[in-house]
Design a protein around this motif. Structure first.
Motif, mmCIF file in Angstrom:
data_model
loop_
_atom_site.group_PDB
_atom_site.id
_atom_site.type_symbol
_atom_site.label_atom_id
_atom_site.label_comp_id
_atom_site.label_asym_id
_atom_site.label_seq_id
_atom_site.Cartn_x
_atom_site.Cartn_y
_atom_site.Cartn_z
ATOM 1 N N PRO A 9 56.052 -62.399 5.023
ATOM 2 C CA PRO A 9 55.298 -62.197 6.254
ATOM 3 C C PRO A 9 56.203 -61.581 7.310
ATOM 4 N N LEU A 10 55.676 -60.627 8.066
ATOM 5 C CA LEU A 10 56.524 -59.813 8.926
ATOM 6 C C LEU A 10 57.301 -60.660 9.926
ATOM 7 N N PHE A 11 56.612 -61.291 10.875
ATOM 8 C CA PHE A 11 57.261 -62.105 11.898
ATOM 9 C C PHE A 11 56.489 -63.413 12.082
ATOM 10 N N GLY A 12 56.975 -64.232 13.017
ATOM 11 C CA GLY A 12 56.389 -65.542 13.232
ATOM 12 C C GLY A 12 55.409 -65.620 14.380
ATOM 13 N N SER A 13 55.017 -64.483 14.928
ATOM 14 C CA SER A 13 54.031 -64.505 16.014
ATOM 15 C C SER A 13 53.512 -63.107 16.298
ATOM 16 N N ILE A 14 52.356 -63.057 16.937
ATOM 17 C CA ILE A 14 51.816 -61.782 17.418
ATOM 18 C C ILE A 14 52.723 -61.224 18.518
ATOM 19 N N ALA A 15 53.298 -62.104 19.334
ATOM 20 C CA ALA A 15 54.203 -61.658 20.402
ATOM 21 C C ALA A 15 55.376 -60.869 19.831
ATOM 22 N N ASP A 16 55.923 -61.329 18.694
ATOM 23 C CA ASP A 16 57.044 -60.618 18.074
ATOM 24 C C ASP A 16 56.615 -59.240 17.569
ATOM 25 N N VAL A 17 55.398 -59.141 17.038
ATOM 26 C CA VAL A 17 54.908 -57.829 16.602
ATOM 27 C C VAL A 17 54.810 -56.896 17.805
ATOM 28 N N ASP A 18 54.245 -57.389 18.895
ATOM 29 C CA ASP A 18 54.101 -56.553 20.094
ATOM 30 C C ASP A 18 55.455 -56.153 20.673
ATOM 31 N N LYS A 19 56.424 -57.075 20.624
ATOM 32 C CA LYS A 19 57.782 -56.733 21.074
ATOM 33 C C LYS A 19 58.380 -55.627 20.208
ATOM 34 N N MET A 20 58.167 -55.727 18.890
ATOM 35 C CA MET A 20 58.727 -54.720 17.988
ATOM 36 C C MET A 20 58.070 -53.359 18.210
ATOM 37 N N VAL A 21 56.777 -53.348 18.494
ATOM 38 C CA VAL A 21 56.101 -52.083 18.825
ATOM 39 C C VAL A 21 56.801 -51.419 20.008
ATOM 40 N N GLU A 22 57.136 -52.202 21.025
ATOM 41 C CA GLU A 22 57.828 -51.668 22.211
ATOM 42 C C GLU A 22 59.234 -51.182 21.874
ATOM 43 N N ILE A 23 59.944 -51.933 21.048
ATOM 44 C CA ILE A 23 61.305 -51.557 20.665
ATOM 45 C C ILE A 23 61.302 -50.243 19.899
ATOM 46 N N VAL A 24 60.392 -50.131 18.915
ATOM 47 C CA VAL A 24 60.326 -48.920 18.089
ATOM 48 C C VAL A 24 59.876 -47.722 18.919
ATOM 49 N N ALA A 25 58.962 -47.940 19.875
ATOM 50 C CA ALA A 25 58.423 -46.841 20.693
ATOM 51 C C ALA A 25 59.488 -46.153 21.539
ATOM 52 N N LYS A 26 60.572 -46.849 21.815
ATOM 53 C CA LYS A 26 61.655 -46.271 22.621
ATOM 54 C C LYS A 26 62.613 -45.420 21.781
ATOM 55 N N THR A 27 62.343 -45.325 20.478
ATOM 56 C CA THR A 27 63.221 -44.584 19.573
ATOM 57 C C THR A 27 62.409 -43.552 18.797
ATOM 58 N N ASP A 28 63.091 -42.829 17.927
ATOM 59 C CA ASP A 28 62.389 -41.933 17.010
ATOM 60 C C ASP A 28 62.412 -42.508 15.594
ATOM 61 N N ARG A 29 62.672 -43.800 15.496
ATOM 62 C CA ARG A 29 62.748 -44.469 14.191
ATOM 63 C C ARG A 29 61.361 -44.906 13.717
ATOM 64 N N LYS A 30 61.224 -45.129 12.414
ATOM 65 C CA LYS A 30 59.958 -45.561 11.829
ATOM 66 C C LYS A 30 60.115 -46.951 11.213
ATOM 67 N N PHE A 31 59.070 -47.739 11.351
ATOM 68 C CA PHE A 31 59.073 -49.130 10.898
ATOM 69 C C PHE A 31 57.909 -49.326 9.932
ATOM 70 N N MET A 32 58.201 -49.839 8.740
ATOM 71 C CA MET A 32 57.131 -50.054 7.757
ATOM 72 C C MET A 32 57.141 -51.479 7.222
ATOM 73 N N PRO A 33 56.120 -52.271 7.559
ATOM 74 C CA PRO A 33 55.928 -53.564 6.900
ATOM 75 C C PRO A 33 55.509 -53.351 5.437
ATOM 76 N N ILE A 34 55.788 -54.341 4.605
ATOM 77 C CA ILE A 34 55.429 -54.260 3.190
ATOM 78 C C ILE A 34 54.040 -54.847 2.941
ATOM 79 N N PHE A 35 53.155 -53.999 2.372
ATOM 80 C CA PHE A 35 51.876 -54.450 1.818
ATOM 81 C C PHE A 35 51.598 -53.590 0.580
ATOM 82 N N GLN A 36 52.400 -53.806 -0.458
ATOM 83 C CA GLN A 36 52.366 -52.913 -1.616
ATOM 84 C C GLN A 36 51.116 -53.057 -2.474
ATOM 85 N N TYR A 37 50.396 -54.183 -2.340
ATOM 86 C CA TYR A 37 49.209 -54.382 -3.174
ATOM 87 C C TYR A 37 48.117 -53.365 -2.849
ATOM 88 N N ARG A 38 48.168 -52.790 -1.668
ATOM 89 C CA ARG A 38 47.168 -51.789 -1.271
ATOM 90 C C ARG A 38 47.079 -50.634 -2.262
#
Length: 354
Positions: A98-127
């Motif tokens: 599981p990615l993180f332990g809260s919705i707040a952490d997901v929203d924080k990570m969205v902000e962190i990634v948005a300040k960069t040109d980096r890409k972030f991919m959670p794992i959901f390989q069953y798709r």
């Protein structure tokens, strides 16, 4: 010539599945280093999968300038910190569920990634199982009709020996039970097909093992698209199955029952009328089979990086799955239906830990 991306892997458990995925994509990836605190397991993985070197010092990974991607495959409670440090070190990130332990952490990570040109991919390989991909294709072609009901069963077995691993079965380190760590893949497939949930009612209990977290749950869900869903999860099923069944106005899609590869063929697609069945069969005959699982998800992430596109699984996708988890835990504890989305004023926004 295809650009190879270099991956530094943190972890030696589920990370071995990732290493197999990279090895299936040897023209796209190489893994120069693996880091693990479990030296025996880490060195075994390095030898088995042809990794360049082993280290037990995670600091060295963030400092290296010859790594493009950090792959976080560690226990759940460390995911956010390792991901944050990797992004800040200028790396792209792949992070296990599981990615993180809260919705707040997901929203924080969205902000962190948005300040960069980096890409972030959670794992959901069953798709990426071909059965589920065929359903997605039929929806795109308008052959399914209006969605009515989805039923998903994640009925697996985990006995006491499974919880001998120190971090399992504890809120502080595993962050949740079977709903979060086991059924989350099947529940992501619900979001992948139908979009976000709108309301959740849940019962949850610890019935199978003497652990802190839940191992059996039953959920009733209203989807934002107007359809309904019934989800059940237990780690107390002596016969292990996973089953997904999607009822639409013009057809029903049914998965195989194999517990850990339920997204794969052969799925069954049944129409209400012979003429419509012929259209479905014709569409499926034209389906182009691709790799699945980690192999396919990593392949698509490589394309997103080199061509500056959207990752195949996004932080928003992970947020949807964790919103369902948050809402279910809240409903379980209050005995009330829980509305989604989960916003900053929700009691469990910053953590669902008891």
């Amino acid at each position: 010539m295809t650009r190879k991306l270099r991956v530094g892997v943190i972890g030696a458990g589920i990370a071995q599945r990732h290493l197999a995925g990279y090895n299936w994509n040897k023209d796209l990836f190489e893994v120069p280093v693996l880091c693990s605190l479990d030296e025996d397991r880490g060195r075994q993985a390095v030898a088995e999968f042809g990794v360049g070197e082993f280290t037990n010092n995670v600091e060295t990974l963030f400092a290296r300038d010859d790594i493009d991607i950090i792959d976080v495959s560690t226990p759940p409670d460390s995911h956010f910190e390792f991901s944050k440090r990797a992004i800040e070190a200028g790396k792209h990130v792949i992070c296990e569920k599981p990615l993180f332990g809260s919705i707040a952490d997901v929203d924080k990570m969205v902000e962190i990634v948005a300040k960069t040109d980096r890409k972030f991919m959670p794992i959901f390989q069953y798709r990426y199982g071909s059965g589920l991909q065929k359903l997605k294709r039929l929806i795109e072609l308008g052959l399914t009709g209006k969605p009515f009901l989805t039923t998903i069963e994640t009925h697996w077995w985990r006995g006491p020996a499974y919880y001998d691993v120190p971090w399992r079965g504890k809120w502080a380190s595993e962050l949740g039970g079977g709903l979060l760590g086991h059924a989350i893949h099947a529940h992501d497939m619900l979001n992948y097909v139908h979009g976000a949930c709108a309301e959740v009612f849940a019962y949850g209990e610890t019935l199978v093992n003497k652990i802190e977290v839940e191992d059996t749950m039953a959920l009733s869900i209203k989807m934002a698209n107007g359809s309904l869903a019934a989800l059940s999860m237990t780690l107390g099923s002596r016969k292990e199955i996973s089953r997904l069944r999607f009822c639409f106005a013009d057809m029903v899609a049914e998965s195989i029952l194999e517990p850990y590869t339920m997204g794969r063929d052969p799925w069954v697609f049944t129409a209400g009328e012979p003429e419509h069945q012929a259209k479905i069969d014709s569409a499926l005959a034209q389906y182009e089979v691709a790799e699945d699982g980690y192999t396919r998800q990593f392949e698509l992430f490589h394309d997103a990086i080199v061509n500056d596109g959207e990752p195949p699984v996004t932080l928003e996708d992970a947020r949807n799955s964790l919103e369902l988890v948050t809402a279910a835990y809240y409903s379980q504890r209050t005995g009330q239906p829980t509305q989604l989305p989960i916003t900053a004023n929700h009691p469990l926004y910053t953590s669902w830990l008891p």
